[in-house]
Design a protein around this motif. Structure first.
Motif, PDB file in Angstrom:
ATOM      1  N   ALA A   1     -16.495  -4.287  -2.621  1.00 14.77           N
ATOM      2  CA  ALA A   1     -16.170  -4.801  -3.950  1.00 14.77           C
ATOM      3  C   ALA A   1     -14.916  -4.114  -4.496  1.00 14.77           C
ATOM      4  CB  ALA A   1     -17.339  -4.590  -4.897  1.00 14.77           C
ATOM      5  N   ILE A   2     -14.803  -2.810  -4.280  1.00 17.00           N
ATOM      6  CA  ILE A   2     -13.621  -2.088  -4.739  1.00 17.00           C
ATOM      7  C   ILE A   2     -12.379  -2.582  -3.993  1.00 17.00           C
ATOM      8  CG2 ILE A   2     -12.510   0.182  -4.859  1.00 17.00           C
ATOM      9  CD1 ILE A   2     -15.357   1.341  -5.311  1.00 17.00           C
ATOM     10  N   GLY A   3     -12.539  -2.910  -2.719  1.00 19.17           N
ATOM     11  CA  GLY A   3     -11.434  -3.493  -1.963  1.00 19.17           C
ATOM     12  C   GLY A   3     -10.997  -4.829  -2.538  1.00 19.17           C
ATOM     13  N   PHE A   4     -11.969  -5.657  -2.941  1.00 17.36           N
ATOM     14  CA  PHE A   4     -11.638  -6.928  -3.585  1.00 17.36           C
ATOM     15  C   PHE A   4     -10.809  -6.683  -4.851  1.00 17.36           C
ATOM     16  CE2 PHE A   4     -15.863  -8.997  -2.036  1.00 17.36           C
ATOM     17  CZ  PHE A   4     -15.328  -9.193  -0.771  1.00 17.36           C
ATOM     18  N   HIS A   5     -11.271  -5.728  -5.654  1.00 16.54           N
ATOM     19  CA  HIS A   5     -10.574  -5.426  -6.909  1.00 16.54           C
ATOM     20  C   HIS A   5      -9.178  -4.880  -6.629  1.00 16.54           C
ATOM     21  CE1 HIS A   5      -9.894  -3.469 -10.878  1.00 16.54           C
ATOM     22  NE2 HIS A   5     -10.642  -4.459 -11.328  1.00 16.54           N
ATOM     23  N   LEU A   6      -9.055  -4.068  -5.607  1.00 17.51           N
ATOM     24  CA  LEU A   6      -7.760  -3.496  -5.242  1.00 17.51           C
ATOM     25  C   LEU A   6      -6.747  -4.584  -4.914  1.00 17.51           C
ATOM     26  CD1 LEU A   6      -5.750  -1.303  -4.294  1.00 17.51           C
ATOM     27  CD2 LEU A   6      -6.977  -1.266  -2.115  1.00 17.51           C
ATOM     28  N   ILE A   7      -7.110  -5.529  -4.036  1.00 21.17           N
ATOM     29  CA  ILE A   7      -6.144  -6.561  -3.659  1.00 21.17           C
ATOM     30  C   ILE A   7      -5.823  -7.437  -4.861  1.00 21.17           C
ATOM     31  CG2 ILE A   7      -7.915  -8.179  -2.805  1.00 21.17           C
ATOM     32  CD1 ILE A   7      -4.336  -7.678  -1.441  1.00 21.17           C
ATOM     33  N   ASP A   8      -6.831  -7.705  -5.681  1.00 23.53           N
ATOM     34  CA  ASP A   8      -6.626  -8.533  -6.866  1.00 23.53           C
ATOM     35  C   ASP A   8      -5.582  -7.914  -7.785  1.00 23.53           C
ATOM     36  OD1 ASP A   8      -7.400 -10.971  -7.876  1.00 23.53           O
ATOM     37  OD2 ASP A   8      -9.090 -10.200  -9.021  1.00 23.53           O
ATOM     38  N   TYR A   9      -5.691  -6.612  -8.025  1.00 27.03           N
ATOM     39  CA  TYR A   9      -4.820  -5.980  -9.017  1.00 27.03           C
ATOM     40  C   TYR A   9      -3.505  -5.487  -8.427  1.00 27.03           C
ATOM     41  CZ  TYR A   9      -7.968  -7.162 -12.576  1.00 27.03           C
ATOM     42  OH  TYR A   9      -8.705  -7.918 -13.443  1.00 27.03           O
ATOM     43  N   ALA A  10      -3.449  -5.305  -7.118  1.00 26.66           N
ATOM     44  CA  ALA A  10      -2.149  -5.079  -6.496  1.00 26.66           C
ATOM     45  C   ALA A  10      -1.276  -6.314  -6.694  1.00 26.66           C
ATOM     46  CB  ALA A  10      -2.308  -4.771  -5.012  1.00 26.66           C
ATOM     47  N   VAL A  11      -1.884  -7.493  -6.546  1.00 27.51           N
ATOM     48  CA  VAL A  11      -1.142  -8.741  -6.721  1.00 27.51           C
ATOM     49  C   VAL A  11      -0.940  -9.058  -8.201  1.00 27.51           C
ATOM     50  CG1 VAL A  11      -1.184 -11.222  -6.267  1.00 27.51           C
ATOM     51  CG2 VAL A  11      -1.882  -9.626  -4.487  1.00 27.51           C
ATOM     52  N   HIS A  12      -1.961  -8.784  -9.031  1.00 28.61           N
ATOM     53  CA  HIS A  12      -1.796  -9.032 -10.467  1.00 28.61           C
ATOM     54  C   HIS A  12      -0.670  -8.177 -11.058  1.00 28.61           C
ATOM     55  CE1 HIS A  12      -4.945 -11.828 -10.895  1.00 28.61           C
ATOM     56  NE2 HIS A  12      -5.958 -10.982 -10.885  1.00 28.61           N
ATOM     57  N   GLY A  13      -0.446  -6.997 -10.500  1.00 30.53           N
ATOM     58  CA  GLY A  13       0.674  -6.192 -10.962  1.00 30.53           C
ATOM     59  C   GLY A  13       1.987  -6.932 -10.772  1.00 30.53           C
ATOM     60  N   TRP A  14       2.092  -7.621  -9.630  1.00 27.04           N
ATOM     61  CA  TRP A  14       3.287  -8.430  -9.384  1.00 27.04           C
ATOM     62  C   TRP A  14       3.368  -9.582 -10.383  1.00 27.04           C
ATOM     63  CZ3 TRP A  14       3.817 -13.592  -7.938  1.00 27.04           C
ATOM     64  CH2 TRP A  14       5.096 -13.984  -7.516  1.00 27.04           C
ATOM     65  N   ASP A  15       2.218 -10.234 -10.649  1.00 28.29           N
ATOM     66  CA  ASP A  15       2.195 -11.318 -11.635  1.00 28.29           C
ATOM     67  C   ASP A  15       2.762 -10.836 -12.972  1.00 28.29           C
ATOM     68  OD1 ASP A  15       0.909 -13.120  -9.911  1.00 28.29           O
ATOM     69  OD2 ASP A  15      -1.082 -12.533 -10.595  1.00 28.29           O
ATOM     70  N   LEU A  16       2.263  -9.683 -13.425  1.00 29.13           N
ATOM     71  CA  LEU A  16       2.698  -9.149 -14.711  1.00 29.13           C
ATOM     72  C   LEU A  16       4.183  -8.797 -14.690  1.00 29.13           C
ATOM     73  CD1 LEU A  16      -0.377  -6.840 -15.415  1.00 29.13           C
ATOM     74  CD2 LEU A  16       0.234  -8.902 -16.715  1.00 29.13           C
ATOM     75  N   ALA A  17       4.619  -8.144 -13.613  1.00 26.51           N
ATOM     76  CA  ALA A  17       6.019  -7.735 -13.535  1.00 26.51           C
ATOM     77  C   ALA A  17       6.944  -8.948 -13.509  1.00 26.51           C
ATOM     78  CB  ALA A  17       6.241  -6.871 -12.296  1.00 26.51           C
ATOM     79  N   ARG A  18       6.599  -9.956 -12.713  1.00 22.10           N
ATOM     80  CA  ARG A  18       7.434 -11.159 -12.667  1.00 22.10           C
ATOM     81  C   ARG A  18       7.467 -11.843 -14.032  1.00 22.10           C
ATOM     82  NH1 ARG A  18      10.024  -9.961  -8.995  1.00 22.10           N
ATOM     83  NH2 ARG A  18      10.285 -11.000  -6.991  1.00 22.10           N
ATOM     84  N   THR A  19       6.316 -11.933 -14.669  1.00 19.90           N
ATOM     85  CA  THR A  19       6.245 -12.588 -15.973  1.00 19.90           C
ATOM     86  C   THR A  19       7.133 -11.891 -16.984  1.00 19.90           C
ATOM     87  OG1 THR A  19       3.981 -13.337 -15.544  1.00 19.90           O
ATOM     88  CG2 THR A  19       4.677 -13.239 -17.846  1.00 19.90           C
ATOM     89  N   LEU A  20       7.127 -10.555 -16.964  1.00 20.86           N
ATOM     90  CA  LEU A  20       7.879  -9.754 -17.937  1.00 20.86           C
ATOM     91  C   LEU A  20       9.286  -9.416 -17.457  1.00 20.86           C
ATOM     92  CD1 LEU A  20       4.965  -7.359 -18.932  1.00 20.86           C
ATOM     93  CD2 LEU A  20       5.910  -9.220 -20.317  1.00 20.86           C
ATOM     94  N   GLU A  21       9.622  -9.900 -16.243  1.00 16.44           N
ATOM     95  CA  GLU A  21      10.949  -9.637 -15.661  1.00 16.44           C
ATOM     96  C   GLU A  21      11.207  -8.142 -15.529  1.00 16.44           C
ATOM     97  OE1 GLU A  21      14.086 -12.540 -16.994  1.00 16.44           O
ATOM     98  OE2 GLU A  21      12.580 -12.963 -18.551  1.00 16.44           O
ATOM     99  N   LEU A  22      10.189  -7.447 -15.001  1.00 17.90           N
ATOM    100  CA  LEU A  22      10.279  -6.007 -14.790  1.00 17.90           C
ATOM    101  C   LEU A  22      10.159  -5.696 -13.301  1.00 17.90           C
ATOM    102  CD1 LEU A  22       7.936  -4.826 -17.692  1.00 17.90           C
ATOM    103  CD2 LEU A  22      10.433  -4.636 -17.611  1.00 17.90           C
ATOM    104  N   PRO A  23      10.652  -4.549 -12.852  1.00 15.74           N
ATOM    105  CA  PRO A  23      10.534  -4.183 -11.438  1.00 15.74           C
ATOM    106  C   PRO A  23       9.070  -3.967 -11.048  1.00 15.74           C
ATOM    107  CG  PRO A  23      12.151  -2.809 -12.571  1.00 15.74           C
ATOM    108  CD  PRO A  23      11.406  -3.555 -13.634  1.00 15.74           C
ATOM    109  N   TYR A  24       8.780  -4.198  -9.773  1.00 12.62           N
ATOM    110  CA  TYR A  24       7.435  -3.936  -9.245  1.00 12.62           C
ATOM    111  C   TYR A  24       7.591  -3.379  -7.841  1.00 12.62           C
ATOM    112  CZ  TYR A  24       2.513  -4.560  -8.062  1.00 12.62           C
ATOM    113  OH  TYR A  24       1.193  -4.350  -7.688  1.00 12.62           O
TER     114      TYR A  24
END
Length: 226
Positions: A129-152
Motif C-alpha cells: 500500500a505504501i508503494g502504491f502511495h509512493l508512485i501516486d505522489y511521485a507522479v502527483h508532484g509532477w502534476d503540481l509542478a507542471r500546473t504551477l510551471e515550477l521545476p520538478y
C-alpha cells in the motif's frame, strides 16, 4: 509476531521515500498564489482545485487504511478546497503529515490495508500500500509542478524505487474506464530518463504544458489520469 528483517527493511525504505515524495508535493503547494486553483492540470477535466481536493482525500484515505479503517468510505471523501488558497494549502499540509505519521506507525509490513478505491474484495499488505502511495505522489508532484510551471526534479533514489512500481501497474483495458487510476501507457523511447519513463507508462505526456489561452477546467467529470 512477524520476524522478517528483509521485509522490515523494505517497509522502512519505502515509507522514507514516500515521505520525501509527499513533502516535495507540500513544498509545491506551499507556493500557491491567488488564482492558481483555477489553473488547468495534466489531469484532463480537472483544474488545480479539483486535483488538490483529490490529493488531500487520498492522503486521508491511505492514512485511515494504515490505521485499519480504510473500509470506511468517509475517509476517502473529496471535499472541494474552496477559493481560499492559504486554507487549501494548510489542509493539504495537514493531510500530508497525517499520512506520513500513519505509515510511520505501521509495525508490520504485512499489516492488511483496505483500499476501497482499488478493490473492496481484498486487502493489501502495508508495504505494498505504501508503494502504491509512493508512485501516486511521485507522479502527483509532477502534476503540481507542471500546473504551477515550477521545476520538478526528484532524487535518483526516489525515481529508482518508483520505476519498478510503475512497470508493475497493469496496462489493461480498464484504464479507459471512468475514474481509472491511470490512462493507457504512452510510448517510451530508449533515451527517456526514469521520470519520463514513469510518466509515460502511467499515461502522462512528459512534455505536457497548459494550452495557450486555456480556461479553468474541473466543471465536473472524471480525471484523465491521477
Amino acid at each position: 509476531m512477524h520476524m522478517n528483517s528483509e521485509r522490515d527493511a523494505e517497509l522502512d525504505r519505502l515509507r522514507g521515500l514516500n515521505a520525501r515524495a509527499v513533502r516535495g508535493g507540500v513544498a509545491l503547494v506551499d507556493r500557491l498564489a491567488p488564482g492558481d486553483l483555477a489553473r488547468p492540470t495534466p489531469c484532463a477535466g480537472w483544474d488545480l482545485a479539483a486535483l488538490l481536493g483529490h490529493l488531500t482525500a487520498q492522503h486521508r484515505g491511505f492514512a485511515a487504511a494504515a490505521r485499519g479503517s480504510g473500509r470506511e468510505l468517509e475517509h476517502w471523501a473529496v471535499r472541494p478546497p474552496g477559493e481560499d488558497v492559504a486554507a487549501a494549502a494548510d489542509e493539504y499540509r495537514r493531510a500530508a503529515e497525517d499520512v506520513i505519521a500513519a505509515f510511520a506507525a505501521v509495525d508490520d509490513p504485512d499489516r492488511p490495508c483496505t483500499l476501497p478505491e482499488f478493490t473492496g474484495e481484498q486487502t493489501f499488505p502495508a508495504v505494498r500500500a505504501i508503494g502504491f502511495h509512493l508512485i501516486d505522489y511521485a507522479v502527483h508532484g509532477w502534476d503540481l509542478a507542471r500546473t504551477l510551471e515550477l521545476p520538478y526534479d526528484p532524487d535518483p533514489e526516489l525515481l529508482g524505487a518508483a520505476l519498478p512500481i510503475a512497470r508493475a501497474v497493469p496496462d489493461a483495458g480498464n484504464r479507459l474506464a471512468d475514474g481509472a487510476a491511470f490512462r493507457p501507457g504512452l510510448p517510451v523511447t530508449g533515451e527517456a530518463g526514469e521520470l519520463d519513463q514513469i510518466l509515460a507508462m502511467l499515461g502522462r505526456a512528459p512534455d505536457w504544458r497548459a494550452p495557450a489561452g486555456s480556461t479553468p477546467c474541473g466543471e465536473g467529470g472524471t480525471p484523465g489520469v491521477w
